[in-house]
Enzyme design. Structure first.
Site, short mmCIF file in Angstrom:
data_model
loop_
_atom_site.label_atom_id
_atom_site.label_comp_id
_atom_site.label_asym_id
_atom_site.label_seq_id
_atom_site.Cartn_x
_atom_site.Cartn_y
_atom_site.Cartn_z
N ARG A 118 0.81 -1.23 0.00
CA ARG A 118 0.00 0.00 0.00
C ARG A 118 0.84 1.28 0.00
NH1 ARG A 118 -3.01 -2.88 3.89
NH2 ARG A 118 -4.73 -4.01 2.92
N LYS A 140 1.92 11.42 -11.38
CA LYS A 140 1.09 10.47 -12.13
C LYS A 140 1.90 9.21 -12.38
CE LYS A 140 -2.29 13.20 -14.68
NZ LYS A 140 -2.82 13.48 -16.03
N GLU A 182 7.08 17.93 -25.44
CA GLU A 182 6.44 18.31 -24.18
C GLU A 182 6.94 19.67 -23.68
OE1 GLU A 182 4.00 16.77 -22.37
OE2 GLU A 182 3.91 14.76 -23.26
N LYS A 224 5.09 22.99 -15.00
CA LYS A 224 4.29 21.84 -14.59
C LYS A 224 3.99 21.90 -13.10
CE LYS A 224 3.31 17.08 -14.97
NZ LYS A 224 3.45 15.84 -15.73
N GLU A 234 -6.06 16.51 -10.75
CA GLU A 234 -6.65 16.81 -12.05
C GLU A 234 -8.17 16.89 -12.01
OE1 GLU A 234 -4.63 14.95 -15.38
OE2 GLU A 234 -6.50 14.87 -16.48
N ARG A 238 -5.48 21.25 -14.02
CA ARG A 238 -4.36 20.38 -14.38
C ARG A 238 -4.56 19.76 -15.76
NH1 ARG A 238 -0.88 15.87 -10.98
NH2 ARG A 238 0.21 15.07 -12.78
N ASN A 242 -2.79 18.26 -20.60
CA ASN A 242 -3.08 17.21 -21.59
C ASN A 242 -3.23 17.75 -23.00
OD1 ASN A 242 -3.07 15.01 -19.75
ND2 ASN A 242 -5.06 15.69 -19.00
N HIS A 245 -2.92 15.46 -25.88
CA HIS A 245 -2.85 14.10 -25.36
C HIS A 245 -4.05 13.23 -25.71
CE1 HIS A 245 0.65 15.51 -23.29
NE2 HIS A 245 0.83 14.37 -22.68
N HIS A 249 -3.06 10.05 -27.35
CA HIS A 249 -3.34 8.72 -26.81
C HIS A 249 -4.08 7.87 -27.83
CE1 HIS A 249 -3.01 10.03 -22.30
NE2 HIS A 249 -1.84 9.95 -22.92
N HIS A 262 5.71 8.57 -27.27
CA HIS A 262 4.66 9.41 -26.68
C HIS A 262 4.77 10.86 -27.17
CE1 HIS A 262 1.86 11.02 -23.79
NE2 HIS A 262 2.78 11.81 -23.29
#
Lengths: 360, 360
Positions: A118, A140, A182, A224, A234, A238, A242, A245, A249, A262
């Site tokens: 955990r 993330k 980026e 960032k 997010e 935030r 993206n 993105h 994606h 990416h």
């Protein structure tokens, strides 16, 4: 060495940016609690840096995990070797996990750290430009699912990030350029002056000039960090990070993880978002051209893959996380340096915009 | 209906305890944001409650996921059907996941909720006594690994917990008794008055008297809530909740998940911890007898499984999360109603204590 502080409530942490940080044991010592560490890296990075890093950490009980290299291994199955080895060797919950590698390693190792017992302490040593300016900031972590990228993961902040620009010397050209995508993104979404600076320094950046590199990384991380500090999970602002993105994606999922990098997919995604923004009369034709020109100078793609089509794009974009209550939300540009997250556009305009790219 | 508030910083939530809560749509409506829900349950619970619950939630876009029943399915692989179905049906990150079932379903579904798109809203409807008094309070979610129980997971708090005591009517005797083990645990670790109350009301509790049940559940949740509020991530005092669990987990792992019920393993674990506490001269012989007497009255086991031995116990206990920097830490009893987390005992005494149980 530059130290940037990422302030996220009780989980704040420093990012160290500079040369030859990799072997500065005192930097790591400052953050490692307990006597056990595990270093997670991949087959490409291991021969370059692993033994020297391990050598500097001999005081600790240390184990190494070397994963195969590539986005296609970033799956739930792909991280089980980490759990297997830690448990087999009885590593406790006070073990510090160190991710040594690019964004994929950071995402996988970070998620494993978030889940092992955990949650165990976690340090990022990003070795690609993309990871240094993006994935190592903001917590993330996660893995892909056959039906969507980064669909399984956690928000999990590291104890510190060590961005050693010397590791970029071994980075191949394609990876390096993908990272610049980026960097340009930060200029586009909220920092027009940075965009101007990039237009003026792109050749030096491509030549990997050390000072320019450090400045570009620092400014990217600052950008960032500001966004993440305001909205860690997010829920709102935030999402501007993206930009490109949702389109990107779709490309990565559509043609199979690991085919395009990416950053390459994001490059095209930003161009597509810019075009839609133009259709909405937010960006001028000139603005769109500045974006495509800069990306082209870097050598990044600005056309979506031929293997896809409009229908496939729309399908894949519908499953992206940015869909809220069935409505597709996109990051678009009100102007250069000002992104918005919005679902307030005619769906037909999105269709037309994508269609336009496939008219050739 | 009783409402208990669990206060964990910005992630506080209510626990509703009472009869027939399952079909009070307004209770759920209060907490569900968005228009999409997914109900995760298992093959045993589905025929009993699922269609009626779903019927009450027709306003939402709803999907159901029915997992096989049993601790042996609580694995990383076991939760992938949840991700598969959510993604296949394009459920967004504003989907609320409702766990309808016992502790295993709560742990699995809660962990899936924590990971799906890096976290979606989550509601617990525990249908076993164990889940109502233990696993639904405190945000521990996760799955097992062949080498250790709950080794992969997350701390993830629900929006609310709905403990409907009517669901206990369908609970089989063995499951019901296993739940009482955890109730007795709260008395032992920090609430001597509750232990006394249990000694006095054990027959009514076993008869499932409604008032007594509600009181026992409320008092248990209060006890757990107090511990969790003080130490959400188990950096210190929360570990007292693990009384009997290091021994218990060794049993569950040693004989294979799903053979013994968790509460049964904890029952024996508490007896073993009590015996070690007696060896350390903290508990009197009379104290140990009161514990074994109460557990025996319930019908819970007080002897470890014949299939194991001292060596196997020690091996398995070494991998448990309670090991800090190589030192085995155990929850022991200073007196009835006062637990401590300690590694300050001779290892040989632990060996002898386990050995004692295998001398028959």
């Amino acid at each position: 060495m530059i130290t940037l502080s990422i302030d996220i409530q009780d989980r704040s942490y420093p990012i160290y940016i500079g040369s030859n940080l990799l072997y500065q044991k005192s930097l790591l010592d400052r953050h490692i609690g307990g006597s056990e560490i595990v270093i997670v890296t991949n087959e490409t990075i291991a021969p370059l840096y692993l033994s020297r890093v391990v050598n500097h950490l001999r005081d600790y009980r240390c184990t190494e995990i070397i994963l195969p290299d590539g986005e296609q291994y970033k799956t739930l199955e792909g991280i089980t070797p980490i759990f297997d080895k830690l448990l087999k060797n009885k590593f406790s919950r006070s073990t510090t996990l160190i991710a040594l590698g690019g964004g994929v390693i950071g995402d996988m190792a970070g998620f494993a750290a978030a889940c092992y017992q955990r949650g165990i302490p976690f340090i990022q040593i990003p070795t690609t430009l993309l990871a240094q300016v993006d994935s190592s900031v903001g917590g993330k972590t996660g893995v892909n699912h056959p039906l969507g990228k980064n669909m399984i993961g956690a928000f999990y902040q590291p104890l510190c990030v060590l961005a050693d620009i010397n590791t970029l010397n071994t980075l191949d050209e394609r990876q390096f350029k993908a990272g610049i995508a980026e960097i340009i993104k930060y200029g586009l979404i909220q920092d027009f002056n940075f965009f101007l600076w990039l237009e003026n320094h792109i050749d030096q950046l491509l030549a990997r000039n050390q000072d320019i590199l450090i400045q570009a990384i620092e400014r990217s991380c600052q950008n960032k960090a500001a966004v993440v500090a305001a909205d860690e999970k997010e829920s709102g602002s935030r999402a501007t990070l993206n930009l490109g993105h949702t389109f990107g994606h779709a490309i990565e999922t559509g043609i199979g993880y690991g085919t395009w990098l990416h950053g390459e997919a994001v490059s095209v995604g930003m161009v597509m978002a810019a075009n839609l923004s133009h259709q909405l009369s937010w960006l001028s034709h000139h603005d769109v051209n500045r974006i495509t020109h800069l990306l082209t100078q870097v050598g990044l793609p600005i056309q979506p893959p031929k293997e896809m089509n409009t229908q496939r794009f729309l399908e894949l974009m519908a499953v992206d996380k940015k869909v809220a209550n069935g409505q597709l939300r996109l990051v678009l540009l009100k102007q250069l340096g000002a992104a918005v997250v919005t679902s307030d556009f005619p769906y037909s305009l999105l269709e037309e915009t994508i269609e336009e790219f496939y008219r050739y």
